[in-house]
Scaffold this active site. Structure first.
Site, mmCIF file in Angstrom:
data_model
loop_
_atom_site.group_PDB
_atom_site.id
_atom_site.type_symbol
_atom_site.label_atom_id
_atom_site.label_comp_id
_atom_site.label_asym_id
_atom_site.label_seq_id
_atom_site.Cartn_x
_atom_site.Cartn_y
_atom_site.Cartn_z
ATOM 1 C CG ASP A 123 -4.351 -1.873 0.307
ATOM 2 O OD1 ASP A 123 -3.163 -2.507 0.850
ATOM 3 O OD2 ASP A 123 -4.566 -0.760 0.959
ATOM 4 C CB SER A 170 -0.860 0.050 1.273
ATOM 5 O OG SER A 170 -1.945 0.829 1.069
#
Length: 348
Positions: A202, A85
């Protein structure tokens, strides 16, 4: 293709894996050594290979910039970096050749609300996410180009998650910006990203602190984990004080006005509403996954340091970077000891 962790380590490969005086004379003042700097680097210092794992964590992930700055200043030989991320975005820039000082530009940009608005590409009618994330990907490409993993200055691993197979996906080939785009696709906030016909989100949902990825797909000797998550002790202490690990505003309060305008009286991003509950639920799981990952690292740099924040709190970027520097410096004696002992064993 499933590659189980190899205790003998393995060369990096495409992978899908489910699974830190007297004043009387005029002499030029000696420049003081940085805090915790080794007095003298032993022969073979640069033969030691460190891997750096950068966690997810939104704005708090900017603390990784301070960690990188200290590692560079102290001459720690980091040969591989893995990111998830926000950590993936920073890792990509660093692996492409941006040094710690240049990386400060990233923080300066993110502090600028106008600059952030420029990369906000709304994905109407918000059925799979609020943003496409394509402008952020293109912005990264403006910084590093359409560079591939094989063209980088450091070995890079980017972690994402497959929405269909539920597998962890570790990128180490292809276009770097596409991998980062997938790794930053926050569930419910950013629309899932398609890469090689796979729907990806993610990486924080499978490995928020990518220590395992470094152990499995690089040949590093030691892993430094830079984490923006609280540990169990910090959670417990906050609970005793009647506080929470994260601020209690809605998940994205700066957009709440717009959400009310678009959605009527129901605000899906307000405190206690659907996305806020989903975000908090994800954070609970991430904290525990990150805690387990820290046990597998040789050095842990705790960038959370008892300071709660929201994932979009970019206004405090400088504070986060300084915290990263402070906590990285505190770990330099341990890093130096690892290097010195490694060199001694090699010379024996």
């Amino acid at each position: 293709m499933h590659h189980p962790a190899n205790p003998h380590k393995q060369a990096a490969q495409p992978a899908v894996n489910p699974s830190a005086g007297d004043g009387s004379r005029q002499h030029a003042a000696a420049k003081p050594a940085p805090p915790h700097a080794p007095a003298k680097k032993p022969a073979g210092w640069h033969e030691v290979k460190f891997g750096l794992a950068l966690s997810s964590g939104g704005a708090k992930g900017l603390s990784h910039l301070g960690v990188i700055q200290v590692l560079e200043e102290q001459g720690v030989p980091v040969t591989a970096v893995a990111g998830t991320s926000m950590g993936s975005y920073i890792a990509a820039l660093w692996a492409a050749g941006w040094d710690g000082q240049k990386l400060h530009q990233l923080a300066d940009e993110m502090k600028d609300a106008h600059a952030l608005r420029k990369i906000a590409d709304f994905d109407f009618p918000f059925t799979r996410g609020f943003f496409k994330g394509e402008k952020a990907r293109d912005h990264l490409m403006e910084s590093i180009g359409a560079v591939t993993f094989s063209q980088l200055k450091k070995q890079l691993l980017i972690v994402a998650a497959d929405l269909e197979s539920y597998e962890r996906v570790v990128f180490n080939q292809g276009i770097v910006a596409n991998a980062v785009h997938a790794s930053c696709a926050i569930p419910g906030i950013v629309t899932p990203v398609t890469v090689d016909d796979r729907s990806l989100i993610d990486g924080g949902v499978v490995e928020p602190l990518p220590v395992d990825a470094l152990h499995e797909f690089t040949e590093v000797d030691y892993v430094i984990a830079s984490t923006a998550f609280p540990d169990y002790n910090e959670l417990h202490d906050a609970a005793l004080r009647g506080e929470t690990a994260y601020h209690s505003e809605g998940i994205c309060s700066r957009f709440e006005g717009k959400m009310l305008e678009w959605c009527g009286r129901i605000n899906p991003v307000g405190k206690g509403h659907r996305l806020d509950v989903m975000s908090r639920s994800l954070q609970i799981a991430q904290i525990r996954m990150a805690h387990e990952s820290t046990k597998k690292a040789d050095v842990v740099v705790d960038c959370y340091a008892g300071q709660p924040s929201q994932w979009y709190d970019f206004a405090h970027a400088e504070q986060f970077i300084e915290m990263g520097r402070k906590m990285a410096l505190a770990q330099m004696p341990k890093i130096s000891e690892l290097i010195e002992n490694h060199v001694k064993r090699g010379a024996a």
